[in-house]
Design a protein around this motif. Structure first.
Motif, PDB file in Angstrom:
ATOM      1  N   PHE A  17     -23.250  37.970  63.826  1.00 23.62           N
ATOM      2  CA  PHE A  17     -22.313  38.858  65.175  1.00 23.62           C
ATOM      3  C   PHE A  17     -23.791  39.937  66.022  1.00 23.62           C
ATOM      4  CE2 PHE A  17     -21.878  41.094  60.948  1.00 23.62           C
ATOM      5  CZ  PHE A  17     -21.533  41.935  61.337  1.00 23.62           C
ATOM      6  N   ASP A  18     -23.097  40.451  66.898  1.00 27.63           N
ATOM      7  CA  ASP A  18     -23.693  41.773  67.522  1.00 27.63           C
ATOM      8  C   ASP A  18     -22.740  42.667  66.321  1.00 27.63           C
ATOM      9  OD1 ASP A  18     -24.032  43.980  68.972  1.00 27.63           O
ATOM     10  OD2 ASP A  18     -22.747  42.520  70.950  1.00 27.63           O
ATOM     11  N   GLY A  19     -23.778  43.401  66.248  1.00 28.47           N
ATOM     12  CA  GLY A  19     -23.360  44.901  65.043  1.00 28.47           C
ATOM     13  C   GLY A  19     -23.190  45.966  65.728  1.00 28.47           C
ATOM     14  N   VAL A  20     -23.002  45.656  66.652  1.00 27.90           N
ATOM     15  CA  VAL A  20     -22.229  47.025  67.680  1.00 27.90           C
ATOM     16  C   VAL A  20     -21.345  46.692  68.800  1.00 27.90           C
ATOM     17  CG1 VAL A  20     -24.677  48.544  67.943  1.00 27.90           C
ATOM     18  CG2 VAL A  20     -24.223  46.855  69.734  1.00 27.90           C
ATOM     19  N   CYS A  21     -21.012  45.220  68.619  1.00 26.39           N
ATOM     20  CA  CYS A  21     -19.338  45.190  69.663  1.00 26.39           C
ATOM     21  C   CYS A  21     -18.496  44.973  69.058  1.00 26.39           C
ATOM     22  CB  CYS A  21     -19.839  43.812  69.405  1.00 26.39           C
ATOM     23  SG  CYS A  21     -18.555  42.818  70.712  1.00 26.39           S
ATOM     24  N   PRO A  44     -25.541  41.276  60.837  1.00 27.35           N
ATOM     25  CA  PRO A  44     -25.722  41.707  61.913  1.00 27.35           C
ATOM     26  C   PRO A  44     -26.607  39.927  62.452  1.00 27.35           C
ATOM     27  CG  PRO A  44     -25.251  43.265  60.823  1.00 27.35           C
ATOM     28  CD  PRO A  44     -25.370  42.154  60.164  1.00 27.35           C
ATOM     29  N   GLN A  45     -26.549  40.092  64.064  1.00 32.57           N
ATOM     30  CA  GLN A  45     -28.313  39.193  64.934  1.00 32.57           C
ATOM     31  C   GLN A  45     -29.166  40.162  65.371  1.00 32.57           C
ATOM     32  OE1 GLN A  45     -27.733  37.594  67.894  1.00 32.57           O
ATOM     33  NE2 GLN A  45     -25.472  36.599  68.116  1.00 32.57           N
ATOM     34  N   GLN A  46     -28.680  41.983  64.856  1.00 37.17           N
ATOM     35  CA  GLN A  46     -30.382  42.585  65.123  1.00 37.17           C
ATOM     36  C   GLN A  46     -30.770  43.114  63.871  1.00 37.17           C
ATOM     37  OE1 GLN A  46     -26.707  43.313  65.795  1.00 37.17           O
ATOM     38  NE2 GLN A  46     -26.096  44.525  67.639  1.00 37.17           N
ATOM     39  N   GLY A  50     -30.684  38.320  60.287  1.00 33.29           N
ATOM     40  CA  GLY A  50     -30.213  38.005  60.944  1.00 33.29           C
ATOM     41  C   GLY A  50     -31.154  36.899  61.949  1.00 33.29           C
ATOM     42  N   GLN A  51     -32.083  37.815  62.611  1.00 37.07           N
ATOM     43  CA  GLN A  51     -33.526  37.388  63.533  1.00 37.07           C
ATOM     44  C   GLN A  51     -34.005  36.368  62.494  1.00 37.07           C
ATOM     45  OE1 GLN A  51     -34.658  38.849  66.738  1.00 37.07           O
ATOM     46  NE2 GLN A  51     -32.141  39.340  65.949  1.00 37.07           N
ATOM     47  N   GLN A  52     -34.736  36.818  61.182  1.00 37.88           N
ATOM     48  CA  GLN A  52     -35.098  35.739  60.783  1.00 37.88           C
ATOM     49  C   GLN A  52     -33.833  34.696  60.633  1.00 37.88           C
ATOM     50  OE1 GLN A  52     -35.595  37.028  56.337  1.00 37.88           O
ATOM     51  NE2 GLN A  52     -35.946  34.685  55.570  1.00 37.88           N
ATOM     52  N   LEU A  53     -32.734  34.602  60.425  1.00 38.60           N
ATOM     53  CA  LEU A  53     -31.965  32.840  60.475  1.00 38.60           C
ATOM     54  C   LEU A  53     -32.140  32.529  61.444  1.00 38.60           C
ATOM     55  CD1 LEU A  53     -28.928  34.069  57.949  1.00 38.60           C
ATOM     56  CD2 LEU A  53     -30.833  32.457  57.688  1.00 38.60           C
ATOM     57  N   LEU A  54     -32.107  33.494  62.425  1.00 42.77           N
ATOM     58  CA  LEU A  54     -31.637  33.226  64.089  1.00 42.77           C
ATOM     59  C   LEU A  54     -33.430  31.696  64.099  1.00 42.77           C
ATOM     60  CD1 LEU A  54     -30.535  35.872  66.033  1.00 42.77           C
ATOM     61  CD2 LEU A  54     -29.132  33.627  65.728  1.00 42.77           C
ATOM     62  N   VAL A 139     -21.653  41.467  53.722  1.00 41.01           N
ATOM     63  CA  VAL A 139     -22.819  41.411  54.171  1.00 41.01           C
ATOM     64  C   VAL A 139     -24.088  41.850  53.732  1.00 41.01           C
ATOM     65  CG1 VAL A 139     -23.398  43.226  56.683  1.00 41.01           C
ATOM     66  CG2 VAL A 139     -21.077  42.408  55.451  1.00 41.01           C
ATOM     67  N   LEU A 140     -24.910  40.776  54.794  1.00 36.89           N
ATOM     68  CA  LEU A 140     -26.064  40.357  53.873  1.00 36.89           C
ATOM     69  C   LEU A 140     -27.100  41.695  54.657  1.00 36.89           C
ATOM     70  CD1 LEU A 140     -26.684  36.506  54.603  1.00 36.89           C
ATOM     71  CD2 LEU A 140     -25.948  37.656  52.439  1.00 36.89           C
ATOM     72  N   ALA A 141     -27.281  42.282  55.258  1.00 37.84           N
ATOM     73  CA  ALA A 141     -28.267  43.295  56.030  1.00 37.84           C
ATOM     74  C   ALA A 141     -26.963  44.076  57.061  1.00 37.84           C
ATOM     75  CB  ALA A 141     -29.184  42.663  55.926  1.00 37.84           C
ATOM     76  N   MET A 142     -27.296  45.254  57.045  1.00 37.12           N
ATOM     77  CA  MET A 142     -26.790  45.951  58.518  1.00 37.12           C
ATOM     78  C   MET A 142     -28.321  46.294  58.943  1.00 37.12           C
ATOM     79  SD  MET A 142     -24.573  46.838  56.355  1.00 37.12           S
ATOM     80  CE  MET A 142     -24.237  48.494  57.792  1.00 37.12           C
ATOM     81  N   PRO A 143     -27.521  46.384  60.682  1.00 34.89           N
ATOM     82  CA  PRO A 143     -29.025  46.592  61.616  1.00 34.89           C
ATOM     83  C   PRO A 143     -30.093  47.772  61.414  1.00 34.89           C
ATOM     84  CG  PRO A 143     -26.753  46.772  62.253  1.00 34.89           C
ATOM     85  CD  PRO A 143     -26.493  46.614  60.992  1.00 34.89           C
ATOM     86  N   SER A 144     -31.341  48.015  61.538  1.00 37.41           N
ATOM     87  CA  SER A 144     -32.143  48.764  61.659  1.00 37.41           C
ATOM     88  C   SER A 144     -30.919  50.119  62.923  1.00 37.41           C
ATOM     89  CB  SER A 144     -33.365  48.626  62.003  1.00 37.41           C
ATOM     90  OG  SER A 144     -33.629  48.223  63.222  1.00 37.41           O
ATOM     91  N   ALA A 145     -31.599  51.161  62.465  1.00 36.73           N
ATOM     92  CA  ALA A 145     -30.424  52.483  63.685  1.00 36.73           C
ATOM     93  C   ALA A 145     -31.168  52.213  64.642  1.00 36.73           C
ATOM     94  CB  ALA A 145     -31.014  53.336  62.808  1.00 36.73           C
TER      95      ALA A 145
END
Length: 158
Positions: A17-21, A44-46, A50-54, A139-145
């Motif tokens: 998902f979009d982590g800021v939406c 989060p996709q960010q 998330g990027q790795q799975l995409l 939640v597998l990971a948090m988006p980087s800041a």
């Protein structure tokens, strides 16, 4: 939908998902509270995962859609199909909505895309997800800041 080779480790169903939406934040919490069988993980996709799975599954790097990655059958689903498949797994009454899969994707996705285009204006953005107690463990990971700060509009890559 697309077939790909499965990933390492135990097969999972991951909702990206979009982590800021704000709408995505509400949807993730909605799913978690009703996922009594603990079917889903979230990322989060960010985030790096998330990027790795995409990339691994050949899914679009597009924040305007949620992406359901299903490592059990090595497929991914986007837009309305992702949402409908998630809702189906939540059981009755949400599972009844699966009948909408009989509609052509372009019809279902038209409505999805209209909501996605307005989601920041209506639901706003969040600096951090407002996790329901217990959700953080799934939640597998948090988006980087840096990634979260730079994503204030839907992004697409070709």
């Amino acid at each position: 939908r697309r077939n790909v080779a499965g990933g390492a480790g135990a097969p999972r169903r991951v909702l990206l998902f979009d982590g800021v939406c704000g709408l995505c934040d509400h949807f993730v919490n909605f799913v978690f509270r009703r996922d009594t069988r603990a079917c889903f993980h979230f990322a989060p996709q960010q985030s790096d995962i998330g990027q790795q799975l995409l990339t691994q599954f050949g899914a679009p790097h597009d924040l305007s859609t949620v992406v359901l990655v299903d490592e059990r059958n090595a497929k991914f689903y986007v837009r309305s199909e992702a949402v409908l498949r998630v809702l189906f797994e939540l059981g009755f009454p949400y599972s009844l909505l699966i009948v909408f899969l009989i509609l052509p994707a372009f019809v279902r996705d038209f409505g999805y895309d209209c909501v996605a285009a307005m989601r920041y204006r209506i639901w706003g953005t969040v600096n951090a997800c407002s996790y329901t107690p217990g959700l953080r463990a799934r939640v597998l990971a948090m988006p980087s800041a840096q990634a979260a700060a730079s994503s204030t509009a839907p992004l697409k890559s070709s």
